[in-house]
Scaffold this active site. Structure first.
Site, mmCIF file in Angstrom:
data_model
loop_
_atom_site.group_PDB
_atom_site.id
_atom_site.type_symbol
_atom_site.label_atom_id
_atom_site.label_comp_id
_atom_site.label_asym_id
_atom_site.label_seq_id
_atom_site.Cartn_x
_atom_site.Cartn_y
_atom_site.Cartn_z
ATOM 1 N N ASN A 68 21.280 36.579 103.195
ATOM 2 C CA ASN A 68 22.741 36.682 103.197
ATOM 3 C C ASN A 68 23.369 35.311 103.389
ATOM 4 O OD1 ASN A 68 24.624 36.430 105.765
ATOM 5 N ND2 ASN A 68 22.568 36.938 106.502
ATOM 6 N N VAL A 70 26.975 35.468 104.007
ATOM 7 C CA VAL A 70 28.308 36.056 104.191
ATOM 8 C C VAL A 70 29.272 35.011 104.736
ATOM 9 C CG1 VAL A 70 29.615 37.816 105.468
ATOM 10 C CG2 VAL A 70 27.420 38.412 104.421
ATOM 11 N N ASN A 125 26.799 31.924 118.940
ATOM 12 C CA ASN A 125 26.040 31.659 117.716
ATOM 13 C C ASN A 125 26.131 30.173 117.368
ATOM 14 O OD1 ASN A 125 24.847 31.581 115.261
ATOM 15 N ND2 ASN A 125 26.308 32.880 114.215
ATOM 16 N N CYS A 128 25.912 28.122 113.474
ATOM 17 C CA CYS A 128 26.997 27.810 112.523
ATOM 18 C C CYS A 128 26.994 26.300 112.271
ATOM 19 C CB CYS A 128 28.370 28.114 113.110
ATOM 20 S SG CYS A 128 28.599 29.707 113.821
ATOM 21 N N GLY A 241 14.165 39.681 114.853
ATOM 22 C CA GLY A 241 13.623 39.091 113.629
ATOM 23 C C GLY A 241 12.661 40.063 112.984
#
Length: 300
Positions: A68, A70, A125, A128, A241
């Site tokens: 992905n 996104v 997170n 990024c 994972g």
């Protein structure tokens, strides 16, 4: 037999949560799974302002998983606090808010805003890309990771989980850096960077060219990294994972994870998390484990 786990002072009823970005904020899954059965719900990443995410196509299937790009599309913190927190509070589960940002200031702004909200934990997170660091992800530079951790901790009222990127030379170096910065827990692994080319169109499968690879294909790498980190730091680990079954989840726990997070499998079987909770319970009965803690990291 006791399924409860304690992660940085927060007690979950069992060790199962969902991986950020694979479960929305719970609303789209509540027809398929009783959210109150989960130890915690981890929300999709939320930023200080709404993000549009990347252009499409941004999801592609791969052998044993998916990719992905996104791009952390989200409605921003204001709508999140107004809509998603009250929805999740209707359910008997802990709320972990995943926080994303483009700069240290972005992260701190969201964390400060959440200090007064009724949520249980924050997952930061740091995979990024950080624009101010010249495009290097915070999650690939130990010094930057430690700095962002200590900056966020100044504003956080809830325990802070730092989500680690596997796209590094030595995952233990990153884990030690965030522990030094004051992290209360770590979660790993985030997606591995990959690429897919459509040979008939002779074009990239994703508009972004690269994307995050997740799903069963990455599980052995994730288990290895969780094991390494468990033997390098003294804070709890949430392992993830490629978890698709209770056995997968138990592997992570035996390697050293105090809790587990289920991601890609939610797209294939929206009720998978409840099945994993039941499967861990059955395993504990079969092998006579009194608590989940008795299983954590026992494979040396």
């Amino acid at each position: 037999m006791d399924m409860r786990v304690n992660i940085a002072g927060v007690e979950w009823k069992n060790p199962v949560t969902v991986a950020s970005g694979t479960f929305g904020s719970g609303a789209e899954f509540c027809d398929f799974v009783d959210l109150s059965k989960l130890g915690a719900v981890t929300t999709k990443g939320v930023a200080n302002i709404p993000w549009e995410g990347n252009p499409t196509p941004r999801v592609a299937e791969t052998y044993g998983g998916m990719m992905n790009a996104v791009g952390l599309q989200n409605p921003g913190i204001d709508l999140f606090c107004e809509r998603d927190i009250p929805f999740l509070r209707q359910h008997d589960t802990k709320i972990i808010v995943n926080v994303c940002g483009r700069s240290k200031e972005d992260y701190c702004e969201v964390v400060e805003r959440l200090a007064s909200e009724d949520v249980d934990m924050l997952e930061i997170n740091i995979s990024c890309p950080n624009v101010k660091e010249g495009g290097i992800a915070f999650g690939q530079n130990p010094k930057a990771a430690e700095e962002i951790t200590s900056a966020v901790k100044k504003y956080a009222k809830q325990p802070v989980i730092m989500k680690l990127s596997p796209n590094v030379t030595d995952i233990t170096e990153m884990a030690k850096a965030v522990e030094a910065g004051g992290a209360d827990a770590v979660s790993l692994i985030n997606t591995l960077t990959g690429m897919k080319i459509d040979v008939h169109r002779r074009a990239f499968a994703l508009a972004n060219k690269t994307g995050g690879v997740s799903g069963p294909a990455i599980k052995p790498i994730a288990v290895r990294m969780v094991y390494q980190v468990a033997n390098a730091v003294n804070i709890p680990i949430i392992g993830m994972g490629g978890i698709a079954t209770a056995e997968d989840a138990i592997e992570f726990i035996l390697a050293g994870a105090s809790a587990v997070s289920v991601g890609t499998a939610n797209f294939i079987n929206p009720g998978v998390t409840a099945e994993i909770v039941d499967g861990i319970e059955a395993y504990m009965k079969k092998y006579q484990f009194e608590t989940v803690k008795d299983m954590v990291g026992i494979v040396k």
